[in-house]
Design a protein around this motif. Structure first.
Motif, PDB file in Angstrom:
ATOM      1  N   ALA A  77      44.340  36.733  38.567  1.00 28.08           N
ATOM      2  CA  ALA A  77      45.297  37.814  38.831  1.00 28.08           C
ATOM      3  C   ALA A  77      45.888  37.678  40.224  1.00 28.08           C
ATOM      4  O   ALA A  77      47.104  37.818  40.413  1.00 28.08           O
ATOM      5  CB  ALA A  77      44.621  39.176  38.677  1.00 28.08           C
ATOM      6  N   LEU A  78      45.054  37.374  41.202  1.00 27.87           N
ATOM      7  CA  LEU A  78      45.534  37.199  42.569  1.00 27.87           C
ATOM      8  C   LEU A  78      46.455  35.987  42.663  1.00 27.87           C
ATOM      9  O   LEU A  78      47.507  36.048  43.295  1.00 27.87           O
ATOM     10  CB  LEU A  78      44.342  37.062  43.519  1.00 27.87           C
ATOM     11  CG  LEU A  78      44.647  37.106  45.002  1.00 27.87           C
ATOM     12  CD1 LEU A  78      45.345  38.413  45.383  1.00 27.87           C
ATOM     13  CD2 LEU A  78      43.361  36.944  45.808  1.00 27.87           C
ATOM     14  N   ALA A  79      46.092  34.891  42.014  1.00 27.63           N
ATOM     15  CA  ALA A  79      46.930  33.684  42.026  1.00 27.63           C
ATOM     16  C   ALA A  79      48.291  33.948  41.389  1.00 27.63           C
ATOM     17  O   ALA A  79      49.322  33.502  41.901  1.00 27.63           O
ATOM     18  CB  ALA A  79      46.208  32.546  41.306  1.00 27.63           C
ATOM     19  N   ILE A  80      48.307  34.678  40.294  1.00 30.86           N
ATOM     20  CA  ILE A  80      49.577  34.993  39.623  1.00 30.86           C
ATOM     21  C   ILE A  80      50.454  35.847  40.531  1.00 30.86           C
ATOM     22  O   ILE A  80      51.645  35.585  40.703  1.00 30.86           O
ATOM     23  CB  ILE A  80      49.327  35.690  38.269  1.00 30.86           C
ATOM     24  CG1 ILE A  80      48.708  34.710  37.281  1.00 30.86           C
ATOM     25  CG2 ILE A  80      50.625  36.267  37.709  1.00 30.86           C
ATOM     26  CD1 ILE A  80      48.156  35.368  36.018  1.00 30.86           C
ATOM     27  N   ALA A  81      49.868  36.892  41.124  1.00 24.82           N
ATOM     28  CA  ALA A  81      50.650  37.785  41.988  1.00 24.82           C
ATOM     29  C   ALA A  81      51.213  37.026  43.185  1.00 24.82           C
ATOM     30  O   ALA A  81      52.392  37.180  43.536  1.00 24.82           O
ATOM     31  CB  ALA A  81      49.785  38.959  42.447  1.00 24.82           C
ATOM     32  N   ARG A 106      51.144  44.152  40.459  1.00 25.12           N
ATOM     33  CA  ARG A 106      50.718  44.836  41.682  1.00 25.12           C
ATOM     34  C   ARG A 106      50.188  46.237  41.374  1.00 25.12           C
ATOM     35  O   ARG A 106      49.198  46.676  41.947  1.00 25.12           O
ATOM     36  CB  ARG A 106      51.898  44.919  42.651  1.00 25.12           C
ATOM     37  CG  ARG A 106      51.492  45.374  44.043  1.00 25.12           C
ATOM     38  CD  ARG A 106      52.670  45.496  44.961  1.00 25.12           C
ATOM     39  NE  ARG A 106      53.249  44.184  45.218  1.00 25.12           N
ATOM     40  CZ  ARG A 106      54.510  43.998  45.567  1.00 25.12           C
ATOM     41  NH1 ARG A 106      55.337  45.011  45.689  1.00 25.12           N
ATOM     42  NH2 ARG A 106      54.962  42.788  45.807  1.00 25.12           N
ATOM     43  N   GLU A 107      50.820  46.941  40.454  1.00 26.00           N
ATOM     44  CA  GLU A 107      50.375  48.298  40.114  1.00 26.00           C
ATOM     45  C   GLU A 107      49.055  48.316  39.357  1.00 26.00           C
ATOM     46  O   GLU A 107      48.357  49.323  39.359  1.00 26.00           O
ATOM     47  CB  GLU A 107      51.455  49.012  39.301  1.00 26.00           C
ATOM     48  CG  GLU A 107      52.662  49.340  40.153  1.00 26.00           C
ATOM     49  CD  GLU A 107      53.553  50.369  39.521  1.00 26.00           C
ATOM     50  OE1 GLU A 107      53.109  51.072  38.599  1.00 26.00           O
ATOM     51  OE2 GLU A 107      54.694  50.479  39.975  1.00 26.00           O
ATOM     52  N   LEU A 108      48.712  47.208  38.714  1.00 33.38           N
ATOM     53  CA  LEU A 108      47.472  47.145  37.943  1.00 33.38           C
ATOM     54  C   LEU A 108      46.292  46.582  38.732  1.00 33.38           C
ATOM     55  O   LEU A 108      45.154  46.659  38.270  1.00 33.38           O
ATOM     56  CB  LEU A 108      47.680  46.284  36.689  1.00 33.38           C
ATOM     57  CG  LEU A 108      48.675  46.829  35.677  1.00 33.38           C
ATOM     58  CD1 LEU A 108      48.903  45.814  34.567  1.00 33.38           C
ATOM     59  CD2 LEU A 108      48.190  48.146  35.096  1.00 33.38           C
ATOM     60  N   HIS A 112      40.237  46.421  45.440  1.00 29.75           N
ATOM     61  CA  HIS A 112      39.758  45.248  46.183  1.00 29.75           C
ATOM     62  C   HIS A 112      40.713  44.068  46.068  1.00 29.75           C
ATOM     63  O   HIS A 112      40.885  43.308  47.017  1.00 29.75           O
ATOM     64  CB  HIS A 112      38.333  44.861  45.751  1.00 29.75           C
ATOM     65  CG  HIS A 112      38.231  44.285  44.377  1.00 29.75           C
ATOM     66  ND1 HIS A 112      38.259  45.064  43.240  1.00 29.75           N
ATOM     67  CD2 HIS A 112      38.096  43.002  43.973  1.00 29.75           C
ATOM     68  CE1 HIS A 112      38.146  44.278  42.184  1.00 29.75           C
ATOM     69  NE2 HIS A 112      38.053  43.024  42.589  1.00 29.75           N
ATOM     70  N   LEU A 113      41.402  43.920  44.927  1.00 33.12           N
ATOM     71  CA  LEU A 113      42.382  42.841  44.783  1.00 33.12           C
ATOM     72  C   LEU A 113      43.694  43.201  45.461  1.00 33.12           C
ATOM     73  O   LEU A 113      44.367  42.325  46.013  1.00 33.12           O
ATOM     74  CB  LEU A 113      42.628  42.515  43.317  1.00 33.12           C
ATOM     75  CG  LEU A 113      41.522  41.770  42.605  1.00 33.12           C
ATOM     76  CD1 LEU A 113      41.904  41.497  41.162  1.00 33.12           C
ATOM     77  CD2 LEU A 113      41.193  40.471  43.317  1.00 33.12           C
ATOM     78  N   ALA A 118      47.512  42.046  49.685  1.00 35.96           N
ATOM     79  CA  ALA A 118      48.270  42.466  50.873  1.00 35.96           C
ATOM     80  C   ALA A 118      47.968  41.572  52.071  1.00 35.96           C
ATOM     81  O   ALA A 118      48.861  41.273  52.861  1.00 35.96           O
ATOM     82  CB  ALA A 118      47.956  43.922  51.204  1.00 35.96           C
ATOM     83  N   THR A 119      46.731  41.112  52.204  1.00 33.19           N
ATOM     84  CA  THR A 119      46.382  40.276  53.354  1.00 33.19           C
ATOM     85  C   THR A 119      46.782  38.821  53.152  1.00 33.19           C
ATOM     86  O   THR A 119      46.845  38.069  54.113  1.00 33.19           O
ATOM     87  CB  THR A 119      44.871  40.339  53.662  1.00 33.19           C
ATOM     88  OG1 THR A 119      44.143  39.889  52.522  1.00 33.19           O
ATOM     89  CG2 THR A 119      44.460  41.747  54.043  1.00 33.19           C
ATOM     90  N   ASN A 120      47.082  38.427  51.921  1.00 34.54           N
ATOM     91  CA  ASN A 120      47.491  37.050  51.646  1.00 34.54           C
ATOM     92  C   ASN A 120      48.958  36.930  51.275  1.00 34.54           C
ATOM     93  O   ASN A 120      49.390  35.894  50.835  1.00 34.54           O
ATOM     94  CB  ASN A 120      46.664  36.463  50.483  1.00 34.54           C
ATOM     95  CG  ASN A 120      45.250  36.203  50.870  1.00 34.54           C
ATOM     96  OD1 ASN A 120      44.996  35.575  51.886  1.00 34.54           O
ATOM     97  ND2 ASN A 120      44.321  36.689  50.075  1.00 34.54           N
ATOM     98  N   SER A 121      49.725  37.991  51.433  1.00 32.84           N
ATOM     99  CA  SER A 121      51.100  37.942  50.967  1.00 32.84           C
ATOM    100  C   SER A 121      51.897  36.886  51.728  1.00 32.84           C
ATOM    101  O   SER A 121      51.620  36.572  52.871  1.00 32.84           O
ATOM    102  CB  SER A 121      51.767  39.309  51.099  1.00 32.84           C
ATOM    103  OG  SER A 121      51.864  39.673  52.450  1.00 32.84           O
TER     104      SER A 121
END
Length: 151
Positions: A77-81, A106-108, A112-113, A118-121
């Protein structure tokens, strides 16, 4: 949990091309008969599957008329976002679709994700998908580049 099992089954069928009934039963902690019933339920919900019988039989999720729900783990999920953040800059004509998809994901995201996102944007990136050189960067036909080598 009975209610979660079809989603878990769908997730397993998405992560591996083919599964034996015994393999699915072991992963889900149920009997092969329960797997058959759950496969039937998925078909009723519109997720087509292929089943072959016999000792080398397997279950496979088939391509259907609609996209099944995508079930991903936290890292996926993080990789996709994060990938969607770069898509408008790197894929011509996909800006609106990628923004909508990114907003949906992002809304889902659980808290913690969302924090990790936000810190990896990514603010700006070069087009990593452009593999072929630009036509103007290719030397004209008939020209060669000479290099002097030491002898």
């Amino acid at each position: 949990m009975i209610a979660n099992r079809p989603l878990e089954l769908l997730s397993l069928l998405q992560t591996q091309k083919e599964w034996t009934g015994e393999g699915l039963a072991a992963r889900l902690g149920v009997s092969p008969r329960t797997v058959r019933r759950d496969i039937s339920r998925l078909r009723e919900l519109g997720y087509p599957g292929t089943a072959t019988k016999g000792p080398s039989g397997y279950y496979r999720l088939s391509r259907g008329a609609r996209l099944p729900p995508l079930i991903v783990d936290d890292e996926q999920a993080l990789a996709i976002a994060l990938s969607l953040q770069t898509a408008p800059a790197s894929v011509t004509g996909m800006g609106d679709a990628t923004k909508r998809a990114l907003n949906s994901i992002r809304e889902l995201l659980p808290p913690h994700l969302a924090h990790r996102f936000a810190t990896n944007s990514i603010e700006r990136t070069e087009n990593a998908w452009e593999l072929a050189p630009h036509p103007r960067s290719i030397p004209p036909a008939g020209t060669t580049e000479h290099r002097r080598t030491a002898t």
